[in-house]
Design an enzyme around this catalytic site. Structure first.
Site, PDB file in Angstrom:
ATOM      1  N   GLY A  37       0.835  -1.188   0.000  1.00 21.12           N
ATOM      2  CA  GLY A  37       0.000   0.000   0.000  1.00 21.12           C
ATOM      3  C   GLY A  37       0.872   1.241   0.000  1.00 21.12           C
ATOM      4  O   GLY A  37       2.051   1.190   0.372  1.00 21.12           O
ATOM      5  N   CYS A  38       0.303   2.363  -0.399  1.00 20.39           N
ATOM      6  CA  CYS A  38       1.106   3.591  -0.469  1.00 20.39           C
ATOM      7  C   CYS A  38       1.598   3.999   0.911  1.00 20.39           C
ATOM      8  O   CYS A  38       2.810   4.155   1.128  1.00 20.39           O
ATOM      9  CB  CYS A  38       0.319   4.708  -1.146  1.00 20.39           C
ATOM     10  SG  CYS A  38      -1.277   5.085  -0.390  1.00 20.39           S
TER      11      CYS A  38
END
Length: 312
Positions: free
Chosen positions: A115-116
């Site tokens: 995920g970012c």
């Protein structure tokens, strides 16, 4: 034989960015379905089973369905959703996370793109946990602000569409403290408890600033900003995309701009401190569409393609 790459969900924010990053490359062929066939189950299943690498840019449930459609054991998968980031049997697609991680990604058939937000959190926390500078049960709080593209099409439409003047300039969300990224952060950082995660969106398109504050009185004796910076620098020494700022570089900064690394696959880490107060601030700056999504997927793809080429 040129490897075939199929992007399932290629019209979303991440998929479009991956397409753009692959344009002009002659070492692979991107398999694209006609607009009227993109959501057709039969057409998707055929594409998923006739490519060398499938990149899934889909909502979580749709990503799980896509994986279930794949019956060809030779097909490798990079899942950009959060469906498999803590799932057994999936390799976490953060090449710089640990020694040998690049090799594990290269050889894997199932890779889950980070995920970012977890990209920045894991980059800052895992080296400290592994080196014993941060206890595994430490009460960690992560603050992060992303550009509105982090919300995908909905965020872009809200800020760039016909009603853009009504968009909030800044918004903190995840107030129930149950954001889906928290378990991913804990698992891959090596923490025994989920961090408190406070995410926010700003009124700019892309880029992330993520910070983690620490009190040295809660850390093992003798641990300070210098120890932490040294551990981070040693962990990421020689990596292409992760840079740890020196003490002098950090001290010269008056602010952190989340857009500094937009358009790249780079990640910048820094350590700030107030020694008199026993306080340390860790920071990560990167592009939520670069190292936080599409750039990371292409980096993982390249590792896989090298392995495929070597095996042929």
């Amino acid at each position: 034989m040129i490897p075939i790459v199929y992007i399932d969900g290629d019209q979303g924010t991440t998929g479009l960015q991956i397409h753009a990053r692959l344009q002009g490359r002659t070492d692979l062929r991107v398999l694209t379905l006609r607009a009227d066939r993109r959501k057709h189950p039969g057409a998707r299943a055929e594409a998923l089973n006739h490519c060398d690498v499938a990149i899934l840019c889909l909502p979580d449930d749709a990503a799980r369905e896509a994986v279930a459609m794949i019956h060809n054991p030779a097909v490798r998968v990079i899942d950009a959703s959060s469906a498999h980031r803590t799932a057994p049997g999936w390799v976490y697609g953060f090449p710089e996370m640990a020694a040998g991680q690049s090799e594990r990604i290269a050889q894997a058939t199932r890779v889950s793109n980070p995920g970012c937000y977890p990209t920045g959190a894991v980059a800052l926390l895992r080296p400290l946990v592994e080196s014993g500078l941060l206890p595994r049960d430490h009460p960690v709080t992560v603050h992060a602000v992303s550009g509105y593209s982090g919300r995908g099409r909905a965020g872009v439409e809200e800020h760039e569409g016909p009603n853009a003047t009504q968009a909030l300039p800044f918004q903190v969300y995840g107030l129930g403290l149950s954001h889906k990224h928290a378990p991913e952060m804990a698992l891959h950082a090596g923490l025994t408890h989920r961090p408190v995660f406070v995410p926010a969106y700003g009124a700019y398109r892309q880029g992330i600033v993520l910070t983690i504050a620490l009190h040295t009185r809660l850390l093992p004796q003798g641990v300070d900003a210098r120890c932490i910076r040294t551990a981070l620098a040693a962990h990421f020494d020689g990596t292409r995309h992760v840079r740890v700022l020196t003490a002098a570089q950090s001290q010269s900064l008056e602010r952190l701009d989340p857009q500094t690394l937009n358009g790249t696959n780079d990640l910048q880490l820094a350590v700030f401190d107030n020694a008199a107060q026993g306080q340390v601030l860790l920071s990560a700056v990167f592009d939520n569409l670069g190292k936080g999504a599409s750039g990371a997927a292409v980096q993982n793809l390249d590792l896989m393609l090298e392995a495929i080429s070597a095996s042929r």
